[in-house]
Write a protein that holds these residues in place. Structure first.
Motif, PDB file in Angstrom:
ATOM      1  N   ALA A   1       3.517   3.202  -1.082  1.00 26.10           N
ATOM      2  CA  ALA A   1       2.189   2.439  -1.102  1.00 26.10           C
ATOM      3  C   ALA A   1       2.304   0.947  -1.603  1.00 26.10           C
ATOM      4  N   ASP A   2       3.423   0.667  -2.020  1.00 28.92           N
ATOM      5  CA  ASP A   2       3.497  -1.022  -2.218  1.00 28.92           C
ATOM      6  C   ASP A   2       3.895  -1.348  -0.582  1.00 28.92           C
ATOM      7  N   LEU A   3       4.496  -0.841   0.015  1.00 26.84           N
ATOM      8  CA  LEU A   3       4.912  -1.130   1.701  1.00 26.84           C
ATOM      9  C   LEU A   3       3.685  -1.228   2.082  1.00 26.84           C
ATOM     10  N   SER A   4       2.870  -0.508   2.071  1.00 29.15           N
ATOM     11  CA  SER A   4       1.642  -0.437   3.095  1.00 29.15           C
ATOM     12  C   SER A   4       0.699  -1.598   2.327  1.00 29.15           C
ATOM     13  N   LYS A   5       0.523  -1.889   1.000  1.00 32.69           N
ATOM     14  CA  LYS A   5      -0.041  -3.089   0.716  1.00 32.69           C
ATOM     15  C   LYS A   5       0.570  -4.313   1.039  1.00 32.69           C
ATOM     16  N   GLN A   6       1.783  -4.455   1.005  1.00 32.65           N
ATOM     17  CA  GLN A   6       2.649  -5.740   1.385  1.00 32.65           C
ATOM     18  C   GLN A   6       2.407  -6.000   3.056  1.00 32.65           C
ATOM     19  N   ILE A   7       2.346  -4.837   3.799  1.00 27.37           N
ATOM     20  CA  ILE A   7       2.100  -4.841   5.181  1.00 27.37           C
ATOM     21  C   ILE A   7       0.546  -5.496   5.507  1.00 27.37           C
ATOM     22  N   LEU A   8      -0.450  -4.951   4.678  1.00 23.92           N
ATOM     23  CA  LEU A   8      -1.685  -5.390   4.928  1.00 23.92           C
ATOM     24  C   LEU A   8      -1.903  -6.699   4.665  1.00 23.92           C
TER      25      LEU A   8
ATOM     26  N   TYR B   1     -14.096 -12.234  10.856  1.00 24.13           N
ATOM     27  CA  TYR B   1     -14.395 -10.911  11.199  1.00 24.13           C
ATOM     28  C   TYR B   1     -13.044 -10.279  10.504  1.00 24.13           C
ATOM     29  N   MET B   2     -11.948 -10.931  10.746  1.00 28.55           N
ATOM     30  CA  MET B   2     -10.877 -10.375  10.531  1.00 28.55           C
ATOM     31  C   MET B   2     -10.428 -10.431   8.914  1.00 28.55           C
ATOM     32  N   GLN B   3     -11.095 -11.306   8.243  1.00 31.74           N
ATOM     33  CA  GLN B   3     -10.760 -11.547   6.940  1.00 31.74           C
ATOM     34  C   GLN B   3     -12.039 -10.963   6.007  1.00 31.74           C
ATOM     35  N   HIS B   4     -13.195 -10.233   6.702  1.00 33.11           N
ATOM     36  CA  HIS B   4     -14.396  -9.790   6.014  1.00 33.11           C
ATOM     37  C   HIS B   4     -13.695  -8.671   5.253  1.00 33.11           C
ATOM     38  N   ASP B   5     -14.230  -8.558   3.911  1.00 36.18           N
ATOM     39  CA  ASP B   5     -14.077  -7.307   3.292  1.00 36.18           C
ATOM     40  C   ASP B   5     -15.257  -6.426   3.367  1.00 36.18           C
TER      41      ASP B   5
ATOM     42  N   PHE C   1     -13.348   3.644  11.194  1.00 37.43           N
ATOM     43  CA  PHE C   1     -12.934   4.716  12.164  1.00 37.43           C
ATOM     44  C   PHE C   1     -12.274   5.960  11.603  1.00 37.43           C
ATOM     45  N   ASN C   2     -12.492   6.061  10.185  1.00 36.70           N
ATOM     46  CA  ASN C   2     -11.966   7.258   9.586  1.00 36.70           C
ATOM     47  C   ASN C   2     -12.905   8.384  10.065  1.00 36.70           C
ATOM     48  N   GLY C   3     -12.139   9.423  10.620  1.00 36.27           N
ATOM     49  CA  GLY C   3     -12.700  10.565  11.165  1.00 36.27           C
ATOM     50  C   GLY C   3     -12.226  10.584  12.632  1.00 36.27           C
ATOM     51  N   ALA C   4     -12.327   9.668  13.453  1.00 38.42           N
ATOM     52  CA  ALA C   4     -11.893   9.474  14.671  1.00 38.42           C
ATOM     53  C   ALA C   4     -10.386   9.413  14.569  1.00 38.42           C
ATOM     54  N   ALA C   5      -9.954   8.782  13.642  1.00 40.32           N
ATOM     55  CA  ALA C   5      -8.739   8.315  13.449  1.00 40.32           C
ATOM     56  C   ALA C   5      -8.360   8.614  11.687  1.00 40.32           C
ATOM     57  N   VAL C   6      -7.113   8.730  11.387  1.00 46.45           N
ATOM     58  CA  VAL C   6      -7.042   8.411   9.684  1.00 46.45           C
ATOM     59  C   VAL C   6      -7.107   7.143   9.526  1.00 46.45           C
ATOM     60  N   GLY C   7      -8.419   6.745   8.584  1.00 44.42           N
ATOM     61  CA  GLY C   7      -8.515   5.473   8.081  1.00 44.42           C
ATOM     62  C   GLY C   7      -7.262   5.187   7.277  1.00 44.42           C
ATOM     63  N   GLY C   8      -7.018   3.722   7.469  1.00 45.22           N
ATOM     64  CA  GLY C   8      -5.667   3.391   6.590  1.00 45.22           C
ATOM     65  C   GLY C   8      -4.291   3.751   7.214  1.00 45.22           C
TER      66      GLY C   8
ATOM     67  N   ALA D   1      -6.569  -5.978   8.266  1.00 47.19           N
ATOM     68  CA  ALA D   1      -7.283  -4.695   7.914  1.00 47.19           C
ATOM     69  C   ALA D   1      -8.391  -4.493   8.803  1.00 47.19           C
ATOM     70  N   ASN D   2      -8.919  -5.287   9.459  1.00 48.39           N
ATOM     71  CA  ASN D   2     -10.374  -4.817  10.367  1.00 48.39           C
ATOM     72  C   ASN D   2     -10.022  -4.741  11.942  1.00 48.39           C
ATOM     73  N   THR D   3      -8.858  -4.543  12.189  1.00 49.19           N
ATOM     74  CA  THR D   3      -8.318  -3.742  13.560  1.00 49.19           C
ATOM     75  C   THR D   3      -7.189  -2.798  13.493  1.00 49.19           C
ATOM     76  N   PHE D   4      -6.972  -2.102  14.469  1.00 52.69           N
ATOM     77  CA  PHE D   4      -5.899  -1.057  14.633  1.00 52.69           C
ATOM     78  C   PHE D   4      -4.474  -2.052  14.775  1.00 52.69           C
ATOM     79  N   PHE D   5      -3.473  -1.551  14.058  1.00 54.36           N
ATOM     80  CA  PHE D   5      -2.174  -1.697  14.506  1.00 54.36           C
ATOM     81  C   PHE D   5      -1.016  -0.945  14.217  1.00 54.36           C
ATOM     82  N   SER D   6      -0.034  -1.034  14.632  1.00 54.25           N
ATOM     83  CA  SER D   6       1.073  -0.340  14.426  1.00 54.25           C
ATOM     84  C   SER D   6       2.437  -1.008  13.660  1.00 54.25           C
ATOM     85  N   VAL D   7       3.033  -0.247  13.058  1.00 55.77           N
ATOM     86  CA  VAL D   7       4.417  -0.847  12.379  1.00 55.77           C
ATOM     87  C   VAL D   7       5.430   0.216  12.466  1.00 55.77           C
TER      88      VAL D   7
END
Lengths: 237, 237
Positions: free
Chosen positions: B95-102, A218-222, B166-173, B108-114
């Protein structure tokens, strides 16, 4: 949050679309979040209806079983039952019942559940056959469904309504499962008419959305190329 | 559910789109769900950053205030801080920081905070001016924003990531707010570079989505004609 104002959901409808069908919660754990609910088993192993804490499964042969605590599920939702009377209805078809419930409840912008108990006619249900690894997509798996019909049956229609905004996480709009009072007929509901029934409703102010973060698949699916809305429209509505 | 694995959200981003900007929770109640978070006040009254239980508001003059318990909000999210080290970063743009964090977090398939703490350059933030009843749409209100810049500033970048589903409920990305260590600069982040900073992350397995069911304006609004995704793209990304 109040226990009875929360709808608990494990997994998302969207994860079924590309075939992430592994069971990522057990029924024993899941029942800690409610005594009432719907869902499906690993590999889309039948249609689940949980009533009064008892997890009934309708399999692809149309058989009704109570599943064990170690039964696993990729997607299911549950609540602690606290249904309130909404209406008595007679001679109404599925689409009209949904419309009446929305009008009476004025709850289109939140999650709620309805329990409709009485006598139903022309009930059509389906149950999907369990598939094995490697899992196919939801659309492909849903083609392996069995369809069951009853002219007249007494039972419980258990429905969940989700605001359109959450389509994809859940089924936007109504989603109904059925279980006969005799526990010998049920499944995911494709159509019905109510002969005579009592409609009760439970409104939620909270969705507790749990995701299977321990499942690497799940976590790695695109999900970028999965046509989530289209597949849901074909398979679940 | 574990307290630190839950992201609590009151309201949805979507309800801001047609201008449902009434404050439907108080800061005092909201802080029962976390000591860290972001949000906005009634009428889009500034940008909120909650750190260590202290709710800072950046208003449209760029002033930073700590708001009272009776301050109300239409939309906000919070968590109980339990951030874990992810990386030390240098000379990297937004943009590069976001990419590195992901890439590093594989989440990418769950909610997280940085939480990113250090020295930042070319930080651009915005804060919206509070509007009054009758509220305008998000797009119209967002035009009344003030933009603030700092060449170099030490502070905390607080970001929340939501799966696209969940874009719409929250900000997707990713969605970032900023607060300087001197508590004299911050807001919703439009751009930045990191000079040198520590990146910490907190992954959630649960979204606790609370909806303002007691607000009649919200409950009776017809969202069908609101262009939710388009407006979010224009106003929040």
């Amino acid at each position: 949050m109040s226990k009875t104002s929360t709808l608990y959901q494990h997994g998302t409808l969207a994860l079924l679309v590309p075939g992430l069908l592994k069971g990522t919660t057990t029924m024993a754990d899941f029942l800690k979040h409610g005594d009432t609910g719907i869902g499906t088993g690993e590999g889309l192993d039948g249609e689940l209806v949980i009533l009064d804490g008892k997890p009934y499964q309708v399999n692809s042969k149309g058989e009704v079983n109570i599943v064990n605590g170690d039964f696993t599920m990729p997607f299911a939702n549950a609540n602690w039952a606290d249904y309130q009377p909404l209406a008595t209805v007679e001679n109404v078809k599925m689409a009209d019942l949904s419309k009446q419930i929305l009008e009476l409840s004025r709850s289109a912008n939140t999650f709620f559940s309805v329990k409709v108990q009485g006598t139903f006619t022309d009930v059509t249900t389906r149950a999907v056959a369990k598939s094995d690894v490697p899992y196919k997509t939801l659309s492909e798996t849903a083609k392996q469904q069995s369809v069951f019909k009853r002219d007249t049956v007494e039972g419980t229609l258990l429905g969940y309504y989700s605001p359109e905004l959450f389509n994809g996480a859940a089924v936007g709009g109504f989603h109904y499962h059925f279980m006969s009072d005799a526990h010998d007929f049920g499944g995911h509901v494709l159509g019905f008419a109510v002969d005579q029934a009592e409609v009760t409703i439970q409104q939620f102010d909270t969705l507790e959305q749990h995701l299977p973060v321990s499942d690497n698949d799940y976590m790695q699916h695109d999900f970028a190329d999965d046509e989530i809305d289209k597949s849901i429209e074909e398979s679940e509505k």
